[in-house]
Scaffold this motif. Structure first.
Motif, PDB file in Angstrom:
ATOM      1  N   ARG A  90       0.781  -1.268  -0.130  1.00 19.48           N
ATOM      2  CA  ARG A  90       0.017   0.045  -0.035  1.00 19.48           C
ATOM      3  C   ARG A  90       0.970   1.180   0.017  1.00 19.48           C
ATOM      4  O   ARG A  90       0.342   2.298   0.464  1.00 19.48           O
ATOM      5  CB  ARG A  90      -1.112   0.004   1.241  1.00 19.48           C
ATOM      6  CG  ARG A  90      -1.929  -1.381   1.259  1.00 19.48           C
ATOM      7  CD  ARG A  90      -2.876  -1.138   2.472  1.00 19.48           C
ATOM      8  NE  ARG A  90      -3.611  -2.443   2.613  1.00 19.48           N
ATOM      9  CZ  ARG A  90      -4.586  -2.873   1.803  1.00 19.48           C
ATOM     10  NH1 ARG A  90      -5.018  -2.141   0.614  1.00 19.48           N
ATOM     11  NH2 ARG A  90      -5.173  -4.165   1.997  1.00 19.48           N
ATOM     12  N   SER A  91       1.976   1.089  -0.492  1.00 16.31           N
ATOM     13  CA  SER A  91       3.053   2.245  -0.539  1.00 16.31           C
ATOM     14  C   SER A  91       2.996   3.267  -1.729  1.00 16.31           C
ATOM     15  O   SER A  91       3.522   4.156  -1.410  1.00 16.31           O
ATOM     16  CB  SER A  91       4.579   1.614  -0.438  1.00 16.31           C
ATOM     17  OG  SER A  91       4.901   0.960  -1.641  1.00 16.31           O
ATOM     18  N   HIS A  92       2.059   2.848  -2.381  1.00 15.19           N
ATOM     19  CA  HIS A  92       2.183   3.770  -3.746  1.00 15.19           C
ATOM     20  C   HIS A  92       0.868   4.722  -3.758  1.00 15.19           C
ATOM     21  O   HIS A  92      -0.209   4.526  -3.150  1.00 15.19           O
ATOM     22  CB  HIS A  92       1.859   2.822  -5.085  1.00 15.19           C
ATOM     23  CG  HIS A  92       3.059   1.844  -5.173  1.00 15.19           C
ATOM     24  ND1 HIS A  92       4.049   2.306  -6.016  1.00 15.19           N
ATOM     25  CD2 HIS A  92       3.130   0.676  -4.749  1.00 15.19           C
ATOM     26  CE1 HIS A  92       4.914   1.142  -5.942  1.00 15.19           C
ATOM     27  NE2 HIS A  92       4.334   0.107  -5.282  1.00 15.19           N
ATOM     28  N   LYS A  93       1.053   5.883  -4.260  1.00 13.72           N
ATOM     29  CA  LYS A  93      -0.016   6.797  -4.194  1.00 13.72           C
ATOM     30  C   LYS A  93      -1.105   6.564  -5.072  1.00 13.72           C
ATOM     31  O   LYS A  93      -2.126   6.721  -4.664  1.00 13.72           O
ATOM     32  CB  LYS A  93       0.720   8.163  -4.851  1.00 13.72           C
ATOM     33  CG  LYS A  93      -0.593   9.237  -5.000  1.00 13.72           C
ATOM     34  CD  LYS A  93       0.178  10.528  -5.410  1.00 13.72           C
ATOM     35  CE  LYS A  93      -1.001  11.563  -5.629  1.00 13.72           C
ATOM     36  NZ  LYS A  93      -0.392  12.981  -6.309  1.00 13.72           N
ATOM     37  N   LYS A  94      -0.699   6.019  -6.263  1.00 11.26           N
ATOM     38  CA  LYS A  94      -1.798   5.666  -7.097  1.00 11.26           C
ATOM     39  C   LYS A  94      -2.615   4.262  -6.945  1.00 11.26           C
ATOM     40  O   LYS A  94      -4.028   4.130  -7.483  1.00 11.26           O
ATOM     41  CB  LYS A  94      -1.342   5.648  -8.573  1.00 11.26           C
ATOM     42  CG  LYS A  94      -0.779   7.029  -8.996  1.00 11.26           C
ATOM     43  CD  LYS A  94      -0.073   7.079 -10.356  1.00 11.26           C
ATOM     44  CE  LYS A  94       0.539   8.386 -10.511  1.00 11.26           C
ATOM     45  NZ  LYS A  94      -0.335   9.651 -10.532  1.00 11.26           N
TER      46      LYS A  94
END
Length: 402
Positions: free
Chosen positions: A20-24
């Protein structure tokens, strides 16, 4: 990254992991026997070594716009859990599942590609390169399945599993939930796969069908360069108010002009047949310019850029066109060509400095001004010069490639 599971001696690791580390986007993986129950939108990792009820529960909305509340509210949440057993398997698959939602902004052709098929291309090539996969879709409406069936079957030879309509449980050796996304019509940085490779998939899906019946036949070798002039419906904003006169100028220069407004009644095979056989495209900034992906590398493409659209136009269509080798031309309108001058004073920041007016907030109110309220009346003298440049590029391309 959160990882759950355990190592069993002599056997592969059974794992549920969510990044869940990505912005998108979020991306969850199930490594191990997976049972899908469409009735509850639940994915079970079946591991007999787990004692007692499954304690792992993950939730994911598999749509790559997680930073934006409006579309994400329309995305159904899927559940991932684990335990010593799951529902009885009714349909067995030998290939892994890749799971995503066709909700959100689906129905707008730009978002169909930007938030759907390009992320699907990235994810398959990143995780399942040269492997067979089964596509599992949430919110797969009939019109979407029918419109994109040829493209979906290029990604997977298997029937599409639709979570909303299916009543059978399905079993997979593993599963990935979510799609990877890296920006407007963009692929993974430093990847060996390029947008030109993606266009190759479009050619496999939509090319070679010979469907020209609703348009003129394919251009002959002695014909003038063909220009597809993209038309917009009245009343939706960004209309070219003097379109007929602009088309006349294009014909005077020497183009064979086809006025084209994509609708649901025109299949993607037909649209591809027209555009792929043409030598140039001109159109106002808007979702329909996604069809520029159907142009052959080397052809000419001119985007008419209304006020306040600079960075959006470049990112959505300018850079992708260059990435597949299209000769890109940008016609940035002058203030006098915008209908906004009838509503706002020329010294108003809306007109004078759209970038400062927008700031970093591309809000609904800002979009409404520049995308919905604005129409354009082209300066035909100036526009002619740009069309002549497009004609020169298109004619050279036609002489070389046909």
């Amino acid at each position: 990254r959160l990882t759950f599971g355990e190592q069993r001696r002599g056997k592969a690791k059974q794992v549920i992991s969510c990044d869940r580390s990505h912005k998108k986007y979020d991306l969850c993986s199930i490594t191990g026997a997976t049972v899908v129950d469409p009735a509850t939108s639940t994915f079970f990792l079946v591991d007999p070594t787990i004692s007692g009820p499954g304690s792992i529960v993950e939730k994911i909305k598999p749509y790559p716009r997680k930073w934006e509340n409006f579309p994400m509210q329309r995305i159904k949440e899927l559940t991932i859990t684990s335990g010593p057993s799951g529902p009885e398997c009714e349909v067995q698959h030998n290939s892994p599942a890749i799971v995503f939602s066709a909700g959100g902004y689906t129905g707008n052709v730009f978002h169909d590609f930007n938030d759907g098929f390009i992320p699907l291309f990235i994810t398959i090539n990143s995780i399942y390169k040269n492997q067979d996969v089964v596509i599992v879709v949430s919110k797969a409406r009939d019109w979407w399945l029918n419109r994109y069936k040829n493209l979906l079957h290029v990604f997977s030879s298997h029937p599409i599993v639709t979570l909303d309509n299916d009543t059978s449980t399905h079993c997979f050796p593993s599963a990935t939930l979510g799609l990877m996304s890296y920006g407007f019509m963009a692929l993974m940085p430093n990847s060996s796969q390029t947008l030109l490779h993606f266009r190759g998939l479009l050619d496999k899906a939509f090319g070679h069908h010979g469907q020209y019946s609703i348009f003129n036949p394919p251009p002959k070798s002695d014909s003038p360069p063909r220009l597809v002039f993209m038309s917009r419906s009245k009343g939706i904003g960004r209309e070219i108010l003097n379109q007929d006169e602009a088309v006349k100028v294009a014909k005077e220069i020497g183009f064979d002009v086809i006025l084209f407004e994509p609708t649901g009644k025109i299949s993607l095979q037909q649209a591809y047949g027209l555009i792929n056989s043409s030598h140039a495209m001109v159109g106002m900034h808007g979702a329909a310019l996604t069809h520029s992906l159907f142009l052959r590398p080397g052809s000419a493409f001119m985007q008419v850029m209304p006020l306040g659209i600079d960075w959006v136009g470049k990112m959505c269509f300018g850079e992708p066109a260059r990435a597949i080798g299209i000769q890109y031309i940008e016609y940035k309108i002058k203030v006098e060509e915008s209908s906004l001058v009838e509503k706002y004073d020329k010294n108003d920041m809306v007109i004078k400095d759209p970038a400062s007016f927008q700031g970093r907030n591309w809000s609904f109110d800002v979009m409404k001004i520049y995308l919905k309220e604005q129409n354009v009346k082209l300066d035909l003298v100036r526009f002619r010069d740009y069309l002549m440049e497009a004609y020169s590029k298109a004619k050279t391309f036609m002489e070389k490639m046909g």
